[in-house]
Design a protein around this motif. Structure first.
Motif: not given
Length: 675
Positions: A203-206, A261-270
């Motif tokens: 697993s690695f963070p993305v 804007n600041s709500n711009n995360v496409l993906y965050q996780g492992n």
């Protein structure tokens, strides 16, 4: 449009019927679903056939079940059954349907369509998908170098408004077979390695962030609604999905750029592998809450079909094994068409401009994290270029003891690309007959493996006969052949040649030689020059004139070294560069005679391993594993001096084990090494 913002169940069933019958073949959705041949829309067909089977009280198959679960996120159970009835009535009335393959419509209600059936049909389905102009398999070296997307692919997506992108991956190395020639030809060495040939998943963070977009062609709303667009996305990485809807952007014209804007995360996780992203750009008009609910449901389920349920059922990983094209692309293309059909049936008046399904595996995420960003085109009703940036503080780690390669295009190094193959030695690299060849040593049985780059894919590595070694092999092209040399067991030195028409010749042994480490080779003055270091740590040379090898003679400079001696030819000299016992870099050249001229020792360079050499675009390139363990490169002309040594691939330092290998090929310079 105020009377058109909602869709009733009857509206949706009528649109489903007209779509399946082919009466809307010339509309955008009809063109999207009309691509392909006798296998196209097989998942859409399985979904509808499964809906009819549920209506008739049948148990859905292992493939129908996840498709129906996806549909249940946007319609009720009662409406789902009506979709099945609409489909069956059309089949009974027409006999065949324009948008559903005959291998589905011919099934009786008692016959389901399962994963096993899909596997039987998959080769034909994959061939059709990969032949579609809006499906692209990208060379990871092009991505690493920042090369723009193919104009033909960008143009193709405009007609259907959908596109799928995957990245070529190296095929897996065949596992060792007990008794696979160990001890034959080249004497085997002891000390078996129990490591696997490919790195185990970890697993690695993305973190992927929607940064900005540029308008290459503005969207025009034919219905006179608001001149605005917005973006949606759904991503998944095997452990749950993430949906995204951007703010609306108005007043856009060609050449404008806008930041999210600041709500711009496409993906965050492992992740342990594939991150699938389904990204769309829409023209905004009046929307009902019912539509928004359906859209979000469709976004969340489209990617899950690829990333979660279908792969969990055993389809994704076990069909083609070492297939160099990612298998998910075919499924992704089918899911993308199901998504577009579902959206259209819901009478979407937030017009879909363009939708793309993009899959990033570990190799691709590592390249993106080293480059820092990617740019993707969305060419539909409008044309927008989207910039997605790597948002995590750390890069995706490459697997340890695997081979990597970096490519120089012009004056710019691309990000490193992991090949995924484990090796206990540094690799060998050579350009021969228009293809780039590589050789390395497989860990578990010390088998020497070879491969070549064909187009934008690497051939599946195969053993070089029965050769075994614990030292790096050597390759060079000369006399119309690929020459190969390797140090075998018992301090023996062996060689072969290769031609594409005749493959590998039988191994031949240099009698009376006692090499202690890996050999190196170069082609110069119509001869192959082979350097090997004896068990006495002295440097010896043989040459081959196209007919036979000369006897060995010792370097007249009386070098002593513990590392392989790098070789390359440039201009009117052949070069040999070695690491001395003091860690300094020593250089000699020959104009083709047995006499070697020594050049001054570089005043500041110290290296922890031997070096790599290559001639490229009129310059001699040297690759150094510096004392800090990172890869650097420097150049010089025949007149000298050496340039400063800079990190390869920019500011992201590349750690490596052992000596690097380099070769000029097809106008580009490649350096390969073991991470």
């Amino acid at each position: 449009m105020s009377d058109q913002v909602k869709s009733s169940e009857q509206d949706r069933l009528e649109r489903l019927g007209s779509l399946l019958s082919g009466s809307r073949a010339q509309e955008r959705v009809g063109r999207a679903l009309g691509q392909g041949g006798s296998y196209s829309n097989i998942l859409l067909g399985a979904l509808l056939h499964g809906a009819e089977r549920v209506r008739r009280g049948k148990t859905p198959t292992d493939l129908e079940r996840p498709l129906l679960d996806a549909l249940r996120t946007v319609v009720s159970e009662a409406e789902l059954k009506q979709w099945g009835l609409t489909y069956r009535n059309l089949v009974d009335r027409q006999g065949s349907l324009a948008m559903v393959p005959e291998r589905i419509t011919r099934l009786s209600v008692d016959q389901g369509y399962s994963i096993a059936d899909l596997k039987q049909d998959f080769r034909g389905l994959a061939d059709e998908a990969l032949a579609s102009p809006n499906v692209q398999i990208v060379d990871p070296f092009d991505v690493a170098a920042g090369k723009p997307e193919d104009p033909a692919f960008i143009a193709a997506m405009r007609d259907t408004r959908i596109a799928v992108t995957g990245y070529a991956r190296p095929p897996q190395v065949a596992a060792a077979v007990a008794g696979d020639g160990v001890g034959q030809a080249v004497e085997a060495v002891g000390g078996q390695d129990t490591g696997e040939d490919r790195a185990a998943a970890e697993s690695f963070p993305v973190k992927l962030v929607m940064d900005e977009f540029v308008v290459a062609r503005a969207v025009g709303d034919q219905w006179g609604g608001r001149d605005e667009i917005y973006w949606t996305a759904s991503t998944a990485a095997g452990a749950g999905g993430h949906s995204y809807v951007s703010q609306e952007f108005g007043g856009l014209k060609k050449g404008d750029s806008r930041r999210f804007n600041s709500n711009n995360v496409l993906y965050q996780g492992n992740s342990t592998g594939l991150v699938a992203a389904h990204i769309s750009v829409w023209e905004a008009d009046q929307s009902s809450e019912e539509w928004w609910s359906a859209l979000k449901g469709a976004l969340n389920t489209a990617v899950k079909l690829i990333d979660g349920q279908l792969s969990a059922l055993g389809l994704i990983d076990d069909l083609f094994g070492g297939f160099g094209v990612p298998l998910w692309v075919t499924i992704g293309f089918e899911v993308a068409k199901v998504f577009v059909a579902t959206i259209d049936i819901w009478r979407n008046y937030d017009d879909l401009s363009c939708s793309r399904l993009i899959g990033l595996e570990r190799q691709d995420l590592a390249v993106l994290s080293h480059r820092g960003h990617a740019t993707w085109n969305f060419n539909g009703d409008g044309h927008h270029t989207l910039k997605v940036v790597w948002g995590h503080t750390s890069v995706v780690p490459f697997p340890v003891r695997t081979l990597e390669c970096a490519q120089l295009t012009g004056d710019t190094w691309g990000a490193p690309v992991s090949l995924g193959w484990k090796s206990i030695t540094p690799p060998a690299l050579a350009s021969y007959n228009g293809k780039l060849y590589a050789a390395f040593v497989r860990p578990e049985d010390h088998k020497v493996m070879w491969t070549r780059r064909e187009g934008h894919q690497w051939r599946k590595p195969e053993p070089v006969g029965s050769d075994n070694s614990i030292f790096a092999p050597a390759l060079v092209a000369a006399h119309g052949k690929l020459f190969y040399a390797v140090t075998g067991g018992g301090d023996s030195l062996w060689w072969r040649t290769f031609t594409e028409s005749g493959s590998w010749t039988p191994p031949q042994k240099f009698e009376g030689y006692n090499p202690g480490i890996a050999p190196t080779m170069a082609a110069f003055s119509n001869r192959v020059w082979l350097t090997h270091v004896g068990t006495d740590e002295k440097v010896y040379l043989n040459t081959h004139d196209g007919k036979q090898w000369s006897g060995a003679y010792q370097n007249n400079r009386n070098w002593i070294t513990e590392n392989p001696v790098a070789m390359a030819a440039t201009g009117d000299h052949v070069w040999r560069i070695a690491r001395g016992l003091d860690g300094k870099v020593y250089t000699t050249t020959s104009g083709g005679t047995s006499n070697w001229d020594e050049h001054p020792v570089h005043p500041t360079w110290k290296v922890s391993k031997g070096v790599g050499l290559a001639s490229h675009n009129g310059k001699l390139w040297i690759f150094l594993r510096d004392m800090d363990g990172y890869l650097r490169a420097a150049t010089r002309t025949a007149a000298g001096p050496w340039s400063a040594a800079h990190y390869v691939s920019g500011t992201k330092k590349i750690p490596l084990q052992g000596e690097p290998s380099a070769a000029s090929h097809d106008g580009k310079l490649y350096v390969m090494y073991t991470r």
